[in-house]
Structure formats: C-alpha cells, structure tokens
Design an enzyme around this catalytic site. Structure first.
Site, PDB file in Angstrom:
ATOM      1  N   SER A  98     -10.128   2.402   2.942  1.00 30.00           N
ATOM      2  CA  SER A  98      -8.853   3.149   1.881  1.00 30.00           C
ATOM      3  C   SER A  98      -7.958   2.256   1.224  1.00 30.00           C
ATOM      4  O   SER A  98      -7.269   2.470   0.207  1.00 30.00           O
ATOM      5  CB  SER A  98      -8.172   4.263   2.685  1.00 30.00           C
ATOM      6  OG  SER A  98      -7.338   3.326   3.708  1.00 30.00           O
ATOM      7  N   LYS A 133       0.929  -1.222   0.004  1.00 33.87           N
ATOM      8  CA  LYS A 133      -0.075  -0.172  -0.002  1.00 33.87           C
ATOM      9  C   LYS A 133       1.172   1.232  -0.235  1.00 33.87           C
ATOM     10  O   LYS A 133       1.996   1.183   0.702  1.00 33.87           O
ATOM     11  CB  LYS A 133      -0.889   0.001   1.387  1.00 33.87           C
ATOM     12  CG  LYS A 133      -1.626   1.163   1.175  1.00 33.87           C
ATOM     13  CD  LYS A 133      -2.849   0.929   2.589  1.00 33.87           C
ATOM     14  CE  LYS A 133      -3.861   1.980   2.554  1.00 33.87           C
ATOM     15  NZ  LYS A 133      -4.696   1.990   3.770  1.00 33.87           N
ATOM     16  N   SER A 190     -10.250   0.135   7.251  1.00 34.84           N
ATOM     17  CA  SER A 190      -9.622   0.178   5.916  1.00 34.84           C
ATOM     18  C   SER A 190      -9.091  -1.153   5.437  1.00 34.84           C
ATOM     19  O   SER A 190      -8.563  -1.210   4.139  1.00 34.84           O
ATOM     20  CB  SER A 190      -8.754   1.346   5.756  1.00 34.84           C
ATOM     21  OG  SER A 190      -9.435   2.491   5.447  1.00 34.84           O
TER      22      SER A 190
HETATM   23  N1  GLN Z   1     -13.441   4.953   6.132  1.00 33.63           N
HETATM   24  C1  GLN Z   1     -12.825   5.287   7.290  1.00 33.63           C
HETATM   25  C2  GLN Z   1     -12.319   6.902   6.878  1.00 33.63           C
HETATM   26  O1  GLN Z   1     -12.449   7.333   6.184  1.00 33.63           O
HETATM   27  C3  GLN Z   1     -11.515   4.442   7.661  1.00 33.63           C
HETATM   28  C4  GLN Z   1     -10.496   4.685   6.863  1.00 33.63           C
HETATM   29  C5  GLN Z   1      -9.173   3.853   7.485  1.00 33.63           C
HETATM   30  O2  GLN Z   1      -9.332   2.921   8.046  1.00 33.63           O
HETATM   31  N2  GLN Z   1      -7.968   4.314   7.131  1.00 33.63           N
HETATM   32  O3  GLN Z   1     -11.771   7.522   8.100  1.00 33.63           O
END
Ligand code: GLN
Length: 496
Positions: A159, A78, A183
């Site tokens: 994400s 990532k 995410s």
């Molecule tokens: N969807 C969540 C956010 O937008 C979690 C994102 C994440 O876990 N990095 O904050």
C-alpha cells in the site's frame, strides 16, 4: 551544486553539514521536483510551506552548530500517519476532510530530529492493497516503465505506493511507510528502493491509522540501505502511548551498514520455492545466495513447513482486525457524513459512501470470520496457525541461522488494471513472501537485486531475528554492494 535531489539522504546530510548546500535549497529543489511530477500522483497533500519553514530553522541551527541527526532533510510522510494541522486521509473518502490535532509518534520523532515534511503520500485505502489502485485519490504511477511497452502505466506496489514512487522518482530523500502484510517491502521491491519493516514493537503505532493492529509496523523506504538505517534510528523507540511498543534501546543502525557478514549463517527456506515460480525470480534468489557467500556468509537450507498456510491465515486475521478497527468510522466522529432518516441509516449511508470496494470486502470478510458460529472455525484456527508459522522461524533461528533470504515478490511490478480486477485473490498472491514476517512479528528488509528482462526492478528479502535489525542492515548492505546498480530511467514524467 548540481541537482541536489540526486543525493542520497546520507550525502545530503553531509553536504548540509559542510555547508555546500543550504537546507532551504535542498527543500526547494524537492518542492520543484514535486510540482513538476504530479503525473505520478504521489502526494495527496503537498506542504511546501511547512518544509520551507522547517528548512529555515534548520539553516539557523546548522549556522549555530546545533544540528540534529536529520537536520534539514526533506521527507515524505505516508498519509496514514496523523500530521498535526495537516489533512490526513488514509487514502479514503471517509476521512476526506480530517485534520488531526496531534502528530503520530513516529513522524514526531522525525521532526524532533530535524527532518522537514514535504507532504502526505498517496496509499491504498486504509493500506489495503498491493498496487495503490484502491486509493480514493487515484492510483500512483511508478517512474519505471517496461522496456517493451513504455506507454503502460506501471504500479509502484502497495500500500505504500506513494512512498516508493516518490523515493524512486527523487521527490523526497526518504519516506515513511507501513507494513501489515508487505506494504513496505513489496513497493520497495517494485521500485528498486530499500524498505525495512522492523520488528513488531520497534516503532510506535500511536497516531498511525490502524489497519490490523497485531500486524501493523512503521518503517522507512529509501534509495540506499544506509539511508534506511539513518531513518529507522530516528523513527524507532519506546512510546508509553503504545503499549505494544518495546522499551529497549535503539541501536546505531548506521554502524551496522558496513559491518562484515563473514560467518553469518543464512537460511534458504525450501518452501518459498513455490509452484510456478518464474525462472527469473529463482535466478535472482540464486544470485542473492552467491553474493552473500562471496561476502563470507554460510548458506544453509532450512524448512519453514507452515509457509503455505500463511496467505490464507493472513487474509483471515488482517480483515478480522480491520473490521474491528474500522468500526469507528461512523460519520459521527471523523470525516464525511451522509444524512439518513435515523442514526442507523446515517451510519449505513456514510459507510457505504465513504469506503471503497476493497475496504468493504475486507470488512465483510472480517465480520464473517468473527461472527458467532464461524469464530472458532476461522479466526481461532487462523491464530493457531499463526503460532505455528512463528514457531517455524523460532526453530530455524534456534538452529543457528542468523537471517533468512527469499525473493521479495513473486514477480516484477505489473501495469494498472492488469491484476486483480476479476479476482481479488490474484492481487493477494503478491504477498506470498512477505506476510509470514508480519505473522511472526519479525523484521524484514527488501533490497534491490537488479533488473528483470522487462526492464523492471526485482528485490530480495532478508528476514531477521526479533530486534536484530542490525544483522539485516549488514546483510542488505552486502547485497547492495554486490548487486548490479540500477539507474532510474530519464525523468519522462517531469513537466517543463
Ligand atoms: N497487500 C496486503 C493487503 O492488502 C498488505 C497491505 C499492507 O501491508 N498494508 O492487505
């Protein structure tokens, strides 16, 4: 050997060991798949030369009988993990041309164990999002399609959408991901893959671009539970460079994969049966209960009364920490710089040009909830509620529950542009089942449960006690054995 991208990570490891396949062949097959799959936009930076050089070294080691645990296995990283000498963007324009001089601890652990890096995977900007549509490098497309309208581009979740899509589309054997509020687990659920967020402190955060430091954790996304266990064993471990990483031995997670779950007590929290839960998600949850019962587990209803406050609390704490972490992007030390008449104007113009709309929104919310006058009303209160959320889990585990079973997401994946464009809260609602786990610092795994009527995957989530990832691996493997196998559709996205 027929197409080696169809092997699981464990199968590829065994094929390399028995010399049915060379590491260079395995890397080349994935490099070819990546170059034909650019329509999915999974990678921000491809590093085929790295992967091939590492594969050559792996073949030499295998020939000498000196193979390491992940010898010759090609992975995606990532693009939130700093890679030494390779552009690292965090999905943001503000880091567009940033090339770290150091390697994150977790990716260094994977390389130390012999893995090969195929490239840097696309993500929501600074890991903020649930659909990969906030990336400055364009959205990632899922290899999955809805049966009724195959032309709609389906999101891979976020994400870690580049990670989930690449693993589902067989562009890498496994990928690293990060999870601040879901995410790892939500993109895994959306793509029919396995994703585990380990206990806070299990993996080092050093060298991973920070979003919300008290919530962020690294973990793998893979196609099988066993593969996730293999990857996590290499990723985890104490790191003196991260004071929140825990100095505890890393168990052999793979050994837990076949373990019996007889007599395990599984809590089913009634508060997760949210208003308006779709009949399909409710049915999936019931099936998960039945599969674990058949495997010998005992099911008990539990109560986690503060669940309903988790999402609003998360969307105070995460932006607060983000606004503080993102203060370092000022045009001086990293990435892009816009010219200004003086230094303040330079900061302002750089940050306005470098950050996308979702990141700017989070910075504004975070700055607001931390500002004098609102700090006690929002931030301090949210921290108190966070303690109550954690206490709910502590009480459930103290009552003898070994793990908690819930759905991973409130729906299947949706199409690009379908959610959140008018109201960001609609997107935030995706995280309703996952954020509690980050707030409590616990491990959580998403495992495929089958396909919905629209043809898209659905996932179940298991939540464990702190540092008890082994129980999660044994339970997730039991679900994996019982759930209907999901076959990816024909690779419509491949060129040539
Ligand atoms: N969807 C969540 C956010 O937008 C979690 C994102 C994440 O876990 N990095 O904050």
């Amino acid at each position: 050997m027929s197409d080696p991208t169809h092997l699981s990570l464990a199968e590829a490891r065994d094929a390399l060991k028995s010399k049915q396949l060379s590491a260079v062949e395995l890397a080349q097959a994935h490099i070819d798949a990546i170059s034909k799959s650019r329509a999915l936009n999974c990678f921000i930076t491809e590093t085929p030369e790295f992967a091939l050089a590492q594969a050559q070294e792996s073949d030499a080691r295998i020939a000498r009988g000196d193979a390491r645990p992940l010898e010759g296995l090609p992975l995606g990283i990532k693009d939130l993990y700093c890679s030494k000498g390779v552009r690292t963007t965090a999905g943001s324009r503000i880091l567009d041309d940033f090339t770290p001089t150091y390697e994150s601890t977790v990716s260094a652990n994977l390389l130390r164990d012999g893995a090969a890096m195929l490239g840097k995977l696309n993500l929501d900007e600074f890991a903020m999002g649930s659909s990969n549509e906030t990336s400055a490098f364009g959205p990632v497309v899922s290899p999955w399609r809805r049966a009724a309208d195959p032309d709609a581009k389906i999101v891979p979740g976020g994400s870690s959408g580049g990670s989930s899509s690449a693993v589902a589309a067989r562009l890498c054997l496994g990928a690293t991901a990060t999870d601040t509020g879901g995410s790892i687990r939500q993109p895994a659920a959306f793509t029919g893959t396995v994703g585990i967020k380990p206990t806070y402190g299990r993996c080092s955060r050093w060298g991973i671009v920070a979003f919300a430091s008290s919530l962020d954790q690294a973990g793998p996304i893979t196609r099988t539970v066993r593969d996730a266990a293999i990857m996590l064993r290499s990723m985890a471990g104490h790191d003196p460079k991260d004071t929140t990483s825990v100095d505890a031995p890393v168990p052999d997670y793979e050994a837990a994969v076949g373990a019996s779950v007889k007599g395990r007590r599984i809590g089913v929290p009634k508060e997760y049966r949210i208003d308006g839960m779709s009949a399909e998600i409710a049915a999936l949850w019931d099936e998960g209960v039945a599969w674990l019962k058949d495997a010998g587990a005992e099911i008990v209803e539990i109560s986690l009364p503060h669940t309903r406050y988790a999402l609003p609390t998360y969307y105070i704490i995460a932006p607060a920490e983000a606004s503080s972490n993102l203060a370092r992007y000022d045009g001086v030390r990293y990435g892009c710089r816009e010219q200004g008449r003086d230094v303040s104007e330079m900061y302002e113009k750089t940050r306005a040009a470098g950050f996308g709309p979702e990141v700017r929104r989070r910075i504004m919310i975070g700055t607001y909830v931390l500002s004098a006058g609102y700090y006690d009303a929002y931030y301090v209160r949210a921290q108190k509620v966070r303690s109550l959320i954690k206490r709910d889990f502590d009480e459930a585990f103290a009552s003898g529950v070994d793990a908690v079973l819930t759905p991973a997401t409130p729906s299947t994946a949706f199409a690009q542009g379908e959610k959140g464009s008018a109201d960001p809260v609609e997107m935030y609602l995706n995280d309703v089942f996952t954020v509690t786990v980050n707030m409590a610092g616990l491990p959580g795994v998403a495992v495929p449960g089958g396909l919905a009527a629209n043809g898209l995957p659905l996932g179940l989530q298991l939540i464990g006690k702190a540092f008890d990832e082994e129980t999660l691996f044994s339970l997730a493997a039991a679900i994996e054995r019982a759930a209907p196998k999901i076959e990816l559709p024909q690779p419509w996205w491949r060129e040539g």
